[in-house]
Design an enzyme around this catalytic site. Structure first.
Site, PDB file in Angstrom:
ATOM      1  N   THR A   1      -1.748   5.913  13.990  1.00 49.95           N
ATOM      2  CA  THR A   1      -2.264   4.670  14.411  1.00 49.95           C
ATOM      3  C   THR A   1      -1.903   3.474  13.851  1.00 49.95           C
ATOM      4  OG1 THR A   1      -4.487   4.923  13.233  1.00 49.95           O
ATOM      5  CG2 THR A   1      -4.448   5.577  15.630  1.00 49.95           C
TER       6      THR A   1
ATOM      7  N   HIS B   1     -15.316   5.416  10.077  1.00 55.59           N
ATOM      8  CA  HIS B   1     -14.289   6.484   9.613  1.00 55.59           C
ATOM      9  C   HIS B   1     -14.438   6.522   8.021  1.00 55.59           C
ATOM     10  CE1 HIS B   1     -12.625   5.415  13.522  1.00 55.59           C
ATOM     11  NE2 HIS B   1     -12.047   6.667  13.373  1.00 55.59           N
TER      12      HIS B   1
ATOM     13  N   LYS C   1      -9.215   6.169   5.542  1.00 56.98           N
ATOM     14  CA  LYS C   1      -8.206   5.639   6.509  1.00 56.98           C
ATOM     15  C   LYS C   1      -7.574   4.232   6.151  1.00 56.98           C
ATOM     16  CE  LYS C   1      -8.847   4.265  11.435  1.00 56.98           C
ATOM     17  NZ  LYS C   1      -7.581   5.263  11.896  1.00 56.98           N
TER      18      LYS C   1
ATOM     19  N   GLY D   1      -7.595   2.532  15.863  1.00 55.13           N
ATOM     20  CA  GLY D   1      -7.006   2.524  17.104  1.00 55.13           C
ATOM     21  C   GLY D   1      -7.891   2.871  18.274  1.00 55.13           C
TER      22      GLY D   1
HETATM   23  N1  LIG Z   1      -4.869   9.917  17.558  1.00 55.66           N
HETATM   24  C1  LIG Z   1      -5.769  10.553  16.967  1.00 55.66           C
HETATM   25  O1  LIG Z   1      -6.489  11.486  17.609  1.00 55.66           O
HETATM   26  C2  LIG Z   1      -5.916  10.639  15.697  1.00 55.66           C
HETATM   27  C3  LIG Z   1      -6.883  11.392  14.919  1.00 55.66           C
HETATM   28  C4  LIG Z   1      -6.815  11.400  13.601  1.00 55.66           C
HETATM   29  C5  LIG Z   1      -5.943  10.745  12.700  1.00 55.66           C
HETATM   30  N2  LIG Z   1      -5.147   9.831  13.406  1.00 55.66           N
HETATM   31  C6  LIG Z   1      -4.098   8.964  12.825  1.00 55.66           C
HETATM   32  O2  LIG Z   1      -3.178   9.886  12.394  1.00 55.66           O
HETATM   33  C7  LIG Z   1      -2.485   9.429  10.932  1.00 55.66           C
HETATM   34  C8  LIG Z   1      -2.536  10.420  10.088  1.00 55.66           C
HETATM   35  O3  LIG Z   1      -4.004  10.927   9.610  1.00 55.66           O
HETATM   36  P1  LIG Z   1      -4.225  11.977   8.748  1.00 55.66           P
HETATM   37  O4  LIG Z   1      -6.004  11.930   8.626  1.00 55.66           O
HETATM   38  O5  LIG Z   1      -3.403  13.124   8.598  1.00 55.66           O
HETATM   39  O6  LIG Z   1      -3.704  11.087   7.151  1.00 55.66           O
HETATM   40  P2  LIG Z   1      -3.153  11.660   5.929  1.00 55.66           P
HETATM   41  O7  LIG Z   1      -3.223  10.657   4.983  1.00 55.66           O
HETATM   42  O8  LIG Z   1      -4.003  13.074   5.487  1.00 55.66           O
HETATM   43  O9  LIG Z   1      -1.732  12.213   6.050  1.00 55.66           O
HETATM   44  C9  LIG Z   1      -0.604  11.644   6.387  1.00 55.66           C
HETATM   45  C10 LIG Z   1       0.499  12.207   5.816  1.00 55.66           C
HETATM   46  O10 LIG Z   1       1.755  11.808   6.228  1.00 55.66           O
HETATM   47  C11 LIG Z   1       2.486  11.521   4.986  1.00 55.66           C
HETATM   48  N3  LIG Z   1       3.676  10.575   5.266  1.00 55.66           N
HETATM   49  C12 LIG Z   1       3.396   9.360   5.100  1.00 55.66           C
HETATM   50  N4  LIG Z   1       4.720   8.657   5.451  1.00 55.66           N
HETATM   51  C13 LIG Z   1       5.347   9.662   6.273  1.00 55.66           C
HETATM   52  C14 LIG Z   1       6.667   9.332   6.493  1.00 55.66           C
HETATM   53  N5  LIG Z   1       7.449   8.340   6.751  1.00 55.66           N
HETATM   54  N6  LIG Z   1       7.130  10.577   7.183  1.00 55.66           N
HETATM   55  C15 LIG Z   1       6.408  11.918   7.016  1.00 55.66           C
HETATM   56  N7  LIG Z   1       5.431  11.791   6.303  1.00 55.66           N
HETATM   57  C16 LIG Z   1       4.898  10.891   5.949  1.00 55.66           C
HETATM   58  C17 LIG Z   1       1.751  11.532   4.025  1.00 55.66           C
HETATM   59  O11 LIG Z   1       2.333  11.918   2.676  1.00 55.66           O
HETATM   60  C18 LIG Z   1       0.597  12.345   4.360  1.00 55.66           C
HETATM   61  O12 LIG Z   1       0.695  13.876   3.756  1.00 55.66           O
HETATM   62  C19 LIG Z   1      -3.388   8.057  10.610  1.00 55.66           C
HETATM   63  O13 LIG Z   1      -2.548   6.972  11.159  1.00 55.66           O
HETATM   64  C20 LIG Z   1      -4.459   8.363  11.316  1.00 55.66           C
HETATM   65  O14 LIG Z   1      -5.353   7.129  11.760  1.00 55.66           O
HETATM   66  C21 LIG Z   1      -5.214   9.858  14.787  1.00 55.66           C
END
Ligand SMILES: NC(=O)c1ccc[n+]([C@@H]2O[C@H](COP(=O)([O-])OP(=O)(O)OC[C@H]3O[C@@H](n4cnc5c(N)ncnc54)[C@H](O)[C@@H]3O)[C@@H](O)[C@H]2O)c1
Length: 238
Positions: free
Chosen positions: A77, A135, A139, A145
């Protein structure tokens, strides 16, 4: 199916566990420590890519999958100012891209309920609107989002509401979104209409990340073999 995980954080790990339990294979995992291995060539080893990273990298990651012709499901998001550009590239390359601000089936039912309620409240201006999202403290983006999608659903259906604002507000024309960050909360969204005599509240509370992960895997299964830009309403039929 053979899945590539782009982003191996909380969501990437939850998706991996659930996908393996469902009999899928996770053939590639990319995160910041091996990001240079994520190329248009390597990603082709997967049938589908699932992207949950951070707002700043999401658009470039999706574009790489589109260039490779690998269907991509994204849940990151906070990057939507670039979505029109990504959608256009997907159409131009004849590839496939699925985006949802929230993959939980329950939240998507909640989106439909929110629109239905807003349509009725359009005729009831005596009610004051307030929305809230809670959240976990890690976050990065605010408002969520999901809360933006909810606000857009209200703006589409209440003629007085023109835009959202990320604070408490009684301004006519605004949908106020109050964001709270509390340790360990996976995601809670509330829509409240209050009048002097009563109030109506609808609320969705996620108990874990399982709903998001399960929906993203379902979207990955669904998008294989399709061409174009898709979202939850295409998959769920509402
Ligand atoms: N759409 C949905 O249903 C939903 C649900 C939960 C979370 N989210 C979103 O998903 C995203 C991730 O959430 P999370 O809880 O797993 O976060 P998190 O911080 O636990 O994990 C994100 C991972 O991405 C890695 N990362 C960062 N930049 C990167 C890049 N350019 N390329 C590859 N890896 C990279 C980080 O090192 C980390 O391990 C957030 O934006 C969150 O808001 C969406």
């Amino acid at each position: 199916m053979k899945i590539a995980l782009i982003g191996y954080g909380k969501m990437g790990k939850t998706i991996e566990k659930m996908a393996i339990e469902q009999g899928h294979q996770v053939v590639l995992k990319f995160d910041v420590d091996n990001f240079d291995e994520f190329t248009v060539k390597t990603i082709k080893k997967a049938d589908v890519a699932i992207e949950f990273t951070r707002p700043e990298g999401a658009a470039e990651n999706i574009k790489k999958c589109i260039e490779a012709g690998v269907p991509v499901v994204c849940g990151t998001t906070g990057w939507l100012e670039k979505k029109a550009e990504v959608d256009a590239l997907c159409e131009e390359k004849g590839s496939s891209f699925f985006y949802a601000s929230n993959y939980s089936v329950g939240v998507n039912i909640f989106f439909a309920l929110n629109k239905f309620l807003a349509k009725m409240m359009n005729e009831q201006p005596q009610y004051e609107l307030e929305t809230e999202e809670i959240h976990h403290t890690q976050k990065l983006d605010a408002p969520s989002g999901t809360s933006i999608t909810l606000a857009e659903g209200i703006i589409e259906n209440i003629s007085d509401k023109k835009s959202w604002v990320n604070k408490a507000s009684k301004a006519k024309g605004k949908v106020p979104i109050i964001s709270k960050r509390i340790e360990k909360v996976p995601g809670t969204h509330t829509i409240k209409y209050q009048s002097v005599i009563d109030e109506i509240e609808i609320k969705h509370t996620a108990h874990s990340r399982a709903g998001f992960a399960g929906g993203a895997i379902q979207a990955a299964e669904w998008i294989i073999g399709k061409k174009g830009v898709f979202g939850m309403s295409d998959m769920l039929g509402f």
